[in-house]
Design a protein around this motif. Structure first.
Motif, PDB file in Angstrom:
ATOM      1  N   ARG A  32      22.793  27.547  16.104  1.00 21.25           N
ATOM      2  CA  ARG A  32      23.461  28.412  15.662  1.00 21.25           C
ATOM      3  C   ARG A  32      23.991  27.845  13.792  1.00 21.25           C
ATOM      4  O   ARG A  32      23.473  27.675  12.504  1.00 21.25           O
ATOM      5  CB  ARG A  32      24.188  29.527  14.939  1.00 21.25           C
ATOM      6  CG  ARG A  32      24.676  30.413  14.104  1.00 21.25           C
ATOM      7  CD  ARG A  32      25.698  31.196  15.331  1.00 21.25           C
ATOM      8  NE  ARG A  32      25.869  32.243  13.789  1.00 21.25           N
ATOM      9  CZ  ARG A  32      27.240  33.325  13.833  1.00 21.25           C
ATOM     10  NH1 ARG A  32      27.699  33.035  14.911  1.00 21.25           N
ATOM     11  NH2 ARG A  32      27.638  33.633  13.084  1.00 21.25           N
ATOM     12  N   ARG A  71      28.543  39.569  21.361  1.00 20.93           N
ATOM     13  CA  ARG A  71      28.130  39.831  19.543  1.00 20.93           C
ATOM     14  C   ARG A  71      27.376  41.272  20.381  1.00 20.93           C
ATOM     15  O   ARG A  71      26.744  41.634  20.960  1.00 20.93           O
ATOM     16  CB  ARG A  71      27.551  39.087  19.018  1.00 20.93           C
ATOM     17  CG  ARG A  71      28.700  37.806  18.164  1.00 20.93           C
ATOM     18  CD  ARG A  71      27.494  37.544  17.398  1.00 20.93           C
ATOM     19  NE  ARG A  71      28.485  35.992  17.370  1.00 20.93           N
ATOM     20  CZ  ARG A  71      28.412  35.308  18.338  1.00 20.93           C
ATOM     21  NH1 ARG A  71      27.806  35.140  19.445  1.00 20.93           N
ATOM     22  NH2 ARG A  71      29.328  34.235  17.942  1.00 20.93           N
ATOM     23  N   CYS A  76      23.061  48.705  15.188  1.00 23.32           N
ATOM     24  CA  CYS A  76      21.957  48.509  15.872  1.00 23.32           C
ATOM     25  C   CYS A  76      21.666  48.583  16.744  1.00 23.32           C
ATOM     26  O   CYS A  76      20.666  48.111  17.620  1.00 23.32           O
ATOM     27  CB  CYS A  76      20.691  47.809  14.708  1.00 23.32           C
ATOM     28  SG  CYS A  76      21.972  46.442  14.641  1.00 23.32           S
ATOM     29  N   HIS A  81      24.289  39.896  15.962  1.00 24.62           N
ATOM     30  CA  HIS A  81      25.555  39.861  15.463  1.00 24.62           C
ATOM     31  C   HIS A  81      26.908  41.207  15.499  1.00 24.62           C
ATOM     32  O   HIS A  81      25.949  42.027  16.692  1.00 24.62           O
ATOM     33  CB  HIS A  81      24.997  40.025  13.757  1.00 24.62           C
ATOM     34  CG  HIS A  81      24.242  41.788  13.624  1.00 24.62           C
ATOM     35  ND1 HIS A  81      23.253  41.670  13.708  1.00 24.62           N
ATOM     36  CD2 HIS A  81      25.399  42.991  13.244  1.00 24.62           C
ATOM     37  CE1 HIS A  81      22.730  43.121  13.539  1.00 24.62           C
ATOM     38  NE2 HIS A  81      23.834  43.626  13.309  1.00 24.62           N
ATOM     39  N   GLY A  82      28.000  41.043  15.265  1.00 24.66           N
ATOM     40  CA  GLY A  82      28.671  42.823  15.328  1.00 24.66           C
ATOM     41  C   GLY A  82      29.522  42.078  16.302  1.00 24.66           C
ATOM     42  O   GLY A  82      30.275  40.993  15.991  1.00 24.66           O
ATOM     43  N   PRO A  84      32.426  40.882  18.336  1.00 21.25           N
ATOM     44  CA  PRO A  84      32.527  39.897  19.257  1.00 21.25           C
ATOM     45  C   PRO A  84      33.722  40.481  21.233  1.00 21.25           C
ATOM     46  O   PRO A  84      34.356  41.450  20.904  1.00 21.25           O
ATOM     47  CB  PRO A  84      33.415  38.601  18.511  1.00 21.25           C
ATOM     48  CG  PRO A  84      34.096  39.571  17.828  1.00 21.25           C
ATOM     49  CD  PRO A  84      33.886  40.860  17.563  1.00 21.25           C
ATOM     50  N   LEU A 105      37.404  37.443  15.381  1.00 19.05           N
ATOM     51  CA  LEU A 105      38.125  36.183  14.810  1.00 19.05           C
ATOM     52  C   LEU A 105      37.181  35.985  13.241  1.00 19.05           C
ATOM     53  O   LEU A 105      36.685  36.973  13.106  1.00 19.05           O
ATOM     54  CB  LEU A 105      36.334  34.995  15.384  1.00 19.05           C
ATOM     55  CG  LEU A 105      35.115  35.157  15.416  1.00 19.05           C
ATOM     56  CD1 LEU A 105      34.994  34.374  14.532  1.00 19.05           C
ATOM     57  CD2 LEU A 105      35.013  35.262  16.980  1.00 19.05           C
ATOM     58  N   ARG A 107      36.623  32.962   9.502  1.00 19.61           N
ATOM     59  CA  ARG A 107      35.753  32.473   8.841  1.00 19.61           C
ATOM     60  C   ARG A 107      36.240  32.107   7.209  1.00 19.61           C
ATOM     61  O   ARG A 107      35.739  32.866   6.871  1.00 19.61           O
ATOM     62  CB  ARG A 107      35.546  31.225   9.688  1.00 19.61           C
ATOM     63  CG  ARG A 107      34.057  32.370   9.428  1.00 19.61           C
ATOM     64  CD  ARG A 107      32.496  31.640  10.017  1.00 19.61           C
ATOM     65  NE  ARG A 107      32.636  31.770  11.081  1.00 19.61           N
ATOM     66  CZ  ARG A 107      31.918  32.463  11.747  1.00 19.61           C
ATOM     67  NH1 ARG A 107      31.053  33.689  11.044  1.00 19.61           N
ATOM     68  NH2 ARG A 107      32.057  32.738  13.074  1.00 19.61           N
ATOM     69  N   ASP A 125      41.129  38.882   9.430  1.00 17.23           N
ATOM     70  CA  ASP A 125      40.928  38.385   8.961  1.00 17.23           C
ATOM     71  C   ASP A 125      41.204  37.182   7.899  1.00 17.23           C
ATOM     72  O   ASP A 125      42.596  37.632   8.026  1.00 17.23           O
ATOM     73  CB  ASP A 125      40.144  38.817   7.807  1.00 17.23           C
ATOM     74  CG  ASP A 125      39.260  38.542   6.769  1.00 17.23           C
ATOM     75  OD1 ASP A 125      37.941  37.888   7.084  1.00 17.23           O
ATOM     76  OD2 ASP A 125      38.979  39.591   5.416  1.00 17.23           O
ATOM     77  N   GLU A 163      39.456  44.584   5.747  1.00 14.63           N
ATOM     78  CA  GLU A 163      38.573  44.150   6.573  1.00 14.63           C
ATOM     79  C   GLU A 163      39.160  43.608   8.097  1.00 14.63           C
ATOM     80  O   GLU A 163      38.974  44.101   9.405  1.00 14.63           O
ATOM     81  CB  GLU A 163      38.380  42.139   6.201  1.00 14.63           C
ATOM     82  CG  GLU A 163      36.953  41.810   5.855  1.00 14.63           C
ATOM     83  CD  GLU A 163      36.519  40.733   5.440  1.00 14.63           C
ATOM     84  OE1 GLU A 163      36.032  40.138   6.844  1.00 14.63           O
ATOM     85  OE2 GLU A 163      35.641  39.858   4.424  1.00 14.63           O
ATOM     86  N   LYS A 167      37.206  45.516  11.222  1.00  6.95           N
ATOM     87  CA  LYS A 167      36.882  44.860  12.365  1.00  6.95           C
ATOM     88  C   LYS A 167      37.324  45.001  12.797  1.00  6.95           C
ATOM     89  O   LYS A 167      36.957  45.925  14.378  1.00  6.95           O
ATOM     90  CB  LYS A 167      37.178  43.184  12.117  1.00  6.95           C
ATOM     91  CG  LYS A 167      36.586  41.870  11.401  1.00  6.95           C
ATOM     92  CD  LYS A 167      36.542  40.792  11.133  1.00  6.95           C
ATOM     93  CE  LYS A 167      35.561  40.436  10.480  1.00  6.95           C
ATOM     94  NZ  LYS A 167      36.605  38.526  10.271  1.00  6.95           N
ATOM     95  N   GLY A 170      35.423  47.897  14.708  1.00  7.14           N
ATOM     96  CA  GLY A 170      34.426  47.687  15.432  1.00  7.14           C
ATOM     97  C   GLY A 170      33.354  47.951  14.400  1.00  7.14           C
ATOM     98  O   GLY A 170      31.690  47.237  14.390  1.00  7.14           O
ATOM     99  N   LEU A 173      32.008  46.482   6.994  1.00  7.33           N
ATOM    100  CA  LEU A 173      31.719  46.857   6.016  1.00  7.33           C
ATOM    101  C   LEU A 173      30.618  47.559   5.863  1.00  7.33           C
ATOM    102  O   LEU A 173      30.189  47.937   4.620  1.00  7.33           O
ATOM    103  CB  LEU A 173      31.282  45.340   4.760  1.00  7.33           C
ATOM    104  CG  LEU A 173      32.442  44.502   4.586  1.00  7.33           C
ATOM    105  CD1 LEU A 173      32.364  43.616   3.324  1.00  7.33           C
ATOM    106  CD2 LEU A 173      33.803  45.273   3.551  1.00  7.33           C
ATOM    107  N   ASP A 174      30.274  48.167   7.619  1.00  2.00           N
ATOM    108  CA  ASP A 174      29.368  48.968   7.486  1.00  2.00           C
ATOM    109  C   ASP A 174      30.216  49.846   6.702  1.00  2.00           C
ATOM    110  O   ASP A 174      29.406  51.350   6.975  1.00  2.00           O
ATOM    111  CB  ASP A 174      29.147  48.834   8.771  1.00  2.00           C
ATOM    112  CG  ASP A 174      28.075  50.230   8.814  1.00  2.00           C
ATOM    113  OD1 ASP A 174      26.952  50.726   8.148  1.00  2.00           O
ATOM    114  OD2 ASP A 174      28.110  50.268  10.380  1.00  2.00           O
TER     115      ASP A 174
END
Ligand code: COA
Length: 235
Positions: A32, A71, A76, A81-82, A84, A105, A107, A125, A163, A167, A170, A173-174
């Motif tokens: 990745r 994740r 979906c 992703h998603g 953790p 987490l 970064r 965040d 954020e 997060k 869960g 930004l959806d």
């Protein structure tokens, strides 16, 4: 493992080169990381993954190489992703899902942060301080009641706070960040309208160059311990 259900452990680290971390990345993490062209972003990604496994390992009491990050996207169902979560291996070939800690987490260039806790759903965040917030920020991020961000520092604070909360539920930004109403970014954080609480929301400024926020869905006082980790190429 900590016995205090309301403890939140925050681990943060300055990023180090992905090359330095090559031997402590899993194969999937190496693959990745290798897809990221920008060196700062690549280093931040590698550092965040190693720090996350280190932080969960520290909580559970195992080495980072016995921890696996997973994740799941609530929207979906993707496992790429998603939100953790973590599992850890107590003995070879015997993988136990850890029901806890909750983990989050983040970064940014130069800095990575991880929160682990039993207290409740957690979101963290961090963003590098920037010279100027992007044009249109207020329209995209702020609720009408918040549309008086005094300066870009306050805007960035509002951003990391939102954020962190998004997060923690869960969704990231959806969810339209304008539907979450926080106090002004230059005042102590509070949730005026948002997901059903109680919530613990606090600012976290791990370094002068980055600001962050932590949100925990905790029913009671939360004690946050912040630890700096020096990332190296060895466990
Ligand atoms: C969560 C989010 C705001 C983070 O974005 P970012 O600022 O680029 O990245 P950060 O460094 O702050 O955080 C990255 C971490 O956020 C976490 N994350 C991602 N989605 C998350 C979610 N739905 N809930 C909680 N945490 C999430 C992951 O741990 C991720 O690390 P990973 O890439 O190693 O898996 C963004 O990824 C997002 O909004 N995702 C959800 C969007 C969505 O649901 N789209 C629909 C897809 S079907």
């Amino acid at each position: 493992m900590s016995d205090d259900a309301l403890t939140v452990e925050v681990h943060w680290a300055r990023t180090v080169s992905a090359d330095v971390l090559a031997d402590v990345l899993t194969r999937a993490e190496r693959e990745r990381t290798a897809t990221v062209q920008n060196a700062e972003s690549r280093n931040a990604l590698a550092s965040s993954l190693v720090l996350a496994r280190t932080a969960v390992g520290a909580w559970v009491g195992v080495d980072a190489d016995a921890v696996e990050l997973r994740r799941r996207c609530p929207r979906c169902g993707s496992r790429v992703h998603g939100r953790p979560s973590a599992s850890w291996r107590s003995v070879p070939d015997d993988v136990h899902w850890t029901p806890v800690p909750h983990v989050s987490l983040a970064r940014t260039a130069g800095t990575v942060v991880v929160a682990t806790t039993l207290a409740g759903e957690v979101g963290i965040d961090v963003e590098r301080r920037i010279e100027r917030m992007f044009v249109g920020f207020d329209d995209v991020v702020l609720a009408a009641a918040e549309a008086r961000a005094v300066d870009d520092e306050a805007r960035l604070r509002t951003w990391v706070r939102k954020e962190a909360v998004l997060k923690a539920i869960g969704r990231g930004l959806d969810v339209d960040p304008r539907t979450l109403v926080l106090g002004p970014g230059d005042e102590p954080p509070r949730i005026e309208r948002g997901p059903v609480g109680p919530w613990h929301l606090q600012d976290l400024d791990p370094t002068g160059g980055a600001i962050g926020a932590l949100a925990v869905g905790a029913d009671g006082p939360v004690s946050v311990r912040v630890t700096q980790v020096q990332l190296t190429g060895r466990y």
